[in-house]
Design a protein around this motif. Sequence first.
Motif, PDB file in Angstrom:
ATOM      1  N   VAL A 188       0.817  -1.216   0.000  1.00  0.00           N
ATOM      2  CA  VAL A 188       0.000   0.000   0.000  1.00  0.00           C
ATOM      3  C   VAL A 188       0.853   1.269   0.000  1.00  0.00           C
ATOM      4  CG1 VAL A 188      -1.767   1.284   1.256  1.00  0.00           C
ATOM      5  CG2 VAL A 188      -1.862  -1.213   1.180  1.00  0.00           C
ATOM      6  N   LEU A 189       1.877   1.302   0.840  1.00  0.00           N
ATOM      7  CA  LEU A 189       2.676   2.529   0.979  1.00  0.00           C
ATOM      8  C   LEU A 189       3.272   3.015  -0.348  1.00  0.00           C
ATOM      9  CD1 LEU A 189       3.844   4.728   2.771  1.00  0.00           C
ATOM     10  CD2 LEU A 189       5.744   3.189   3.340  1.00  0.00           C
ATOM     11  N   PRO A 190       3.838   2.134  -1.196  1.00  0.00           N
ATOM     12  CA  PRO A 190       4.365   2.638  -2.478  1.00  0.00           C
ATOM     13  C   PRO A 190       3.304   3.324  -3.330  1.00  0.00           C
ATOM     14  CG  PRO A 190       5.224   0.444  -2.031  1.00  0.00           C
ATOM     15  CD  PRO A 190       4.153   0.703  -1.010  1.00  0.00           C
ATOM     16  N   VAL A 191       2.066   2.793  -3.305  1.00  0.00           N
ATOM     17  CA  VAL A 191       0.989   3.414  -4.076  1.00  0.00           C
ATOM     18  C   VAL A 191       0.659   4.795  -3.507  1.00  0.00           C
ATOM     19  CG1 VAL A 191      -1.414   3.194  -4.805  1.00  0.00           C
ATOM     20  CG2 VAL A 191       0.036   1.160  -4.671  1.00  0.00           C
ATOM     21  N   LEU A 192       0.564   4.888  -2.189  1.00  0.00           N
ATOM     22  CA  LEU A 192       0.294   6.178  -1.548  1.00  0.00           C
ATOM     23  C   LEU A 192       1.427   7.162  -1.808  1.00  0.00           C
ATOM     24  CD1 LEU A 192      -1.069   4.917   1.904  1.00  0.00           C
ATOM     25  CD2 LEU A 192      -2.401   6.003   0.093  1.00  0.00           C
ATOM     26  N   ALA A 193       2.670   6.664  -1.779  1.00  0.00           N
ATOM     27  CA  ALA A 193       3.833   7.532  -1.990  1.00  0.00           C
ATOM     28  C   ALA A 193       3.830   8.113  -3.409  1.00  0.00           C
ATOM     29  CB  ALA A 193       5.127   6.751  -1.739  1.00  0.00           C
ATOM     30  N   GLU A 194       3.433   7.311  -4.394  1.00  0.00           N
ATOM     31  CA  GLU A 194       3.359   7.806  -5.762  1.00  0.00           C
ATOM     32  C   GLU A 194       2.304   8.903  -5.880  1.00  0.00           C
ATOM     33  OE1 GLU A 194       2.794   4.800  -8.658  1.00  0.00           O
ATOM     34  OE2 GLU A 194       4.555   3.633  -8.043  1.00  0.00           O
ATOM     35  N   ALA A 195       1.170   8.676  -5.222  1.00  0.00           N
ATOM     36  CA  ALA A 195       0.115   9.694  -5.245  1.00  0.00           C
ATOM     37  C   ALA A 195       0.596  10.969  -4.569  1.00  0.00           C
ATOM     38  CB  ALA A 195      -1.133   9.155  -4.547  1.00  0.00           C
ATOM     39  N   GLY A 196       1.338  10.830  -3.470  1.00  0.00           N
ATOM     40  CA  GLY A 196       1.871  12.002  -2.773  1.00  0.00           C
ATOM     41  C   GLY A 196       2.913  12.731  -3.590  1.00  0.00           C
ATOM     42  N   ALA A 197       3.778  11.974  -4.275  1.00  0.00           N
ATOM     43  CA  ALA A 197       4.847  12.598  -5.078  1.00  0.00           C
ATOM     44  C   ALA A 197       4.271  13.471  -6.182  1.00  0.00           C
ATOM     45  CB  ALA A 197       5.741  11.510  -5.669  1.00  0.00           C
ATOM     46  N   ALA A 198       3.120  13.082  -6.716  1.00  0.00           N
ATOM     47  CA  ALA A 198       2.486  13.873  -7.777  1.00  0.00           C
ATOM     48  C   ALA A 198       2.044  15.235  -7.272  1.00  0.00           C
ATOM     49  CB  ALA A 198       1.280  13.112  -8.337  1.00  0.00           C
ATOM     50  N   HIS A 199       1.929  15.373  -5.945  1.00  0.00           N
ATOM     51  CA  HIS A 199       1.501  16.648  -5.352  1.00  0.00           C
ATOM     52  C   HIS A 199       2.619  17.280  -4.521  1.00  0.00           C
ATOM     53  CE1 HIS A 199      -2.752  16.205  -6.489  1.00  0.00           C
ATOM     54  NE2 HIS A 199      -2.570  14.921  -6.258  1.00  0.00           N
ATOM     55  N   GLY A 200       3.837  16.825  -4.723  1.00  0.00           N
ATOM     56  CA  GLY A 200       4.983  17.442  -4.066  1.00  0.00           C
ATOM     57  C   GLY A 200       5.267  16.978  -2.657  1.00  0.00           C
ATOM     58  N   VAL A 201       4.634  15.881  -2.211  1.00  0.00           N
ATOM     59  CA  VAL A 201       4.888  15.335  -0.878  1.00  0.00           C
ATOM     60  C   VAL A 201       6.067  14.369  -0.971  1.00  0.00           C
ATOM     61  CG1 VAL A 201       3.930  14.065   1.078  1.00  0.00           C
ATOM     62  CG2 VAL A 201       2.439  15.529  -0.315  1.00  0.00           C
ATOM     63  N   THR A 202       7.092  14.584  -0.155  1.00  0.00           N
ATOM     64  CA  THR A 202       8.310  13.787  -0.257  1.00  0.00           C
ATOM     65  C   THR A 202       8.098  12.370   0.280  1.00  0.00           C
ATOM     66  OG1 THR A 202       9.154  14.391   1.931  1.00  0.00           O
ATOM     67  CG2 THR A 202       9.665  15.883   0.103  1.00  0.00           C
ATOM     68  N   PRO A 203       8.857  11.402  -0.244  1.00  0.00           N
ATOM     69  CA  PRO A 203       8.768  10.026   0.279  1.00  0.00           C
ATOM     70  C   PRO A 203       9.094   9.933   1.770  1.00  0.00           C
ATOM     71  CG  PRO A 203       9.898  10.047  -1.834  1.00  0.00           C
ATOM     72  CD  PRO A 203       9.728  11.483  -1.424  1.00  0.00           C
ATOM     73  N   LEU A 204      10.000  10.802   2.263  1.00  0.00           N
ATOM     74  CA  LEU A 204      10.342  10.780   3.683  1.00  0.00           C
ATOM     75  C   LEU A 204       9.134  11.117   4.551  1.00  0.00           C
ATOM     76  CD1 LEU A 204      13.907  12.398   3.889  1.00  0.00           C
ATOM     77  CD2 LEU A 204      13.237  10.111   4.661  1.00  0.00           C
ATOM     78  N   GLU A 205       8.375  12.126   4.141  1.00  0.00           N
ATOM     79  CA  GLU A 205       7.169  12.481   4.896  1.00  0.00           C
ATOM     80  C   GLU A 205       6.172  11.335   4.887  1.00  0.00           C
ATOM     81  OE1 GLU A 205       5.848  16.887   4.585  1.00  0.00           O
ATOM     82  OE2 GLU A 205       6.783  16.426   2.664  1.00  0.00           O
ATOM     83  N   MET A 206       6.028  10.684   3.735  1.00  0.00           N
ATOM     84  CA  MET A 206       5.101   9.566   3.619  1.00  0.00           C
ATOM     85  C   MET A 206       5.540   8.395   4.509  1.00  0.00           C
ATOM     86  SD  MET A 206       2.756  10.614   1.528  1.00  0.00           S
ATOM     87  CE  MET A 206       1.962   9.121   0.955  1.00  0.00           C
ATOM     88  N   ALA A 207       6.848   8.136   4.528  1.00  0.00           N
ATOM     89  CA  ALA A 207       7.363   7.036   5.332  1.00  0.00           C
ATOM     90  C   ALA A 207       7.140   7.299   6.822  1.00  0.00           C
ATOM     91  CB  ALA A 207       8.849   6.837   5.038  1.00  0.00           C
ATOM     92  N   ARG A 208       7.397   8.532   7.248  1.00  0.00           N
ATOM     93  CA  ARG A 208       7.192   8.866   8.663  1.00  0.00           C
ATOM     94  C   ARG A 208       5.714   8.754   9.043  1.00  0.00           C
ATOM     95  NH1 ARG A 208      10.787  14.179   7.680  1.00  0.00           N
ATOM     96  NH2 ARG A 208      12.832  13.145   7.532  1.00  0.00           N
ATOM     97  N   ALA A 209       4.853   9.233   8.158  1.00  0.00           N
ATOM     98  CA  ALA A 209       3.416   9.169   8.444  1.00  0.00           C
ATOM     99  C   ALA A 209       2.947   7.718   8.547  1.00  0.00           C
ATOM    100  CB  ALA A 209       2.634   9.900   7.358  1.00  0.00           C
ATOM    101  N   SER A 210       3.588   6.830   7.796  1.00  0.00           N
ATOM    102  CA  SER A 210       3.159   5.431   7.789  1.00  0.00           C
ATOM    103  C   SER A 210       3.419   4.727   9.116  1.00  0.00           C
ATOM    104  CB  SER A 210       3.871   4.671   6.661  1.00  0.00           C
ATOM    105  OG  SER A 210       5.254   4.482   6.961  1.00  0.00           O
TER     106      SER A 210
END
Length: 481
Positions: free
Chosen positions: A404-426
Amino acid sequence: MLTILGFAMIATFLVLIMLKKMSPIAALVLIPALFCVFVGKGAKLGDYVLDGVTSLAPTAAMLMFAIVYFGVMIDVGLFDPIVRGILKFCKADPLRIVIGTALLAAIVSLDGDGSTTFMITVSAMYPLYKRLKMSLVVMTGVAAMANGVMNTLPWGGPTARAATALKLDASDIFVPMIPALAVGLLFVFVLAYVLGRRERTRLGVLTLDEVLVEGHVQEREKEKAEQTETVLVGAGGSGPGTTPAPSAGSGAALALGDDGDDDGGDDGFQGLDPRRATLRPKLYWFNALLTVGLLTSMIMEWLPIPVLFLIGAALALTVNFPHIPDQKARLAAHADNVLNVSGMVFAAAVFTGVLQGTGMVDHMARWMVDVVPAGMGPHMALVTGVLSLPLTYFMSNDGFYFGVLPVLAEAGAAHGVTPLEMARASLVGQPLHMSSPLVPAVYVLVGMAKVEFGDHTRFVVKWAACTCLVILGAGILFGII
């Protein structure tokens, strides 16, 4: 359809065990088998179960030998100093006991293994809760939440999975999260304080001296009752004498060496008996070094964890109990815990095997990602943090972080959200994840504490969810997420 059936299967399982209509083992096996037939893949049930058993077999082996190893360490007195320190702090005050539970669970969680944490915490604290008649679900709930926060350590699993899935450095994910996680741990201690005050109001508080005196008085009363019974029987009396039941403050809980009630209800209390025959004071430093070496090897990943505990259990038994009858006695003493936990893990293999094999878990994950409104794109880190609560509860960490996280990270990257922020939120959902029915360690916790899984779930879910939201809020406030 698979999405609906997946959620329906999980909901059915949770409702049945929380209402105590089925035992967890029966529900873990029968509910997924039934839904597998509903999906139309009943013919493949055997393959799904075998896949699930194969994936969880190393975990089951690790738990089996870990229970034996730490059971032996408890028997020989390795953790007695920790117990005495906790007892000295807790005295007979329910408030201090609950806080002590959270503190002990947090400290022991530094080894990164939930099963180890729960075995040591329950072994140390169960006697106090039992003898003072405190709520055992308070103990399991507080221990699970403290361990859930500490489970985010880089060697604990989730952080490493997030780093691997998003190709990041684990330290870059974890170190900035420390302030938010510290706030979460502080919230657990505040919650322990509140729950402890509630227990203190319900039960009252005794001083240590009062508890010890009461314990001695009860021992004398018990001896007198036994003598009276002997006299009555010898004189042709019609029945046995009456032995007074132990009160809430029985001093035996503080290592007076009481053998517990005849029904075995206080068997866990014998772990504190300073006169038990299994103590090995001359081997204390050997056992301490063996345990440190085992935990170090586990953290450094020199060998697979099941292999480490298998070797460790064999060494602990051989050195501490060189005679085979003594080894058999120790194995028999811990057989109940081993059977309960390993049985639960293999039953959970049916649940996870069907959930993954039928594709339910994939459809559920995609559905939850798809329902996120497009306008939330710039806030995908917040969305990920919120989604981590239900997703890590209803699926394994592997499924969430690698699926799930890689899919969410791709969606976030399209809006300028960094993978680090996504990883921490996870990482936010871990305090709740540790009480998931798909986490083998939770069965060690409830099994050793003699708590129904449904009771633990009803109690802990709301508090664990609050802990997760506190961590998420702190992360946003500190600009980490």
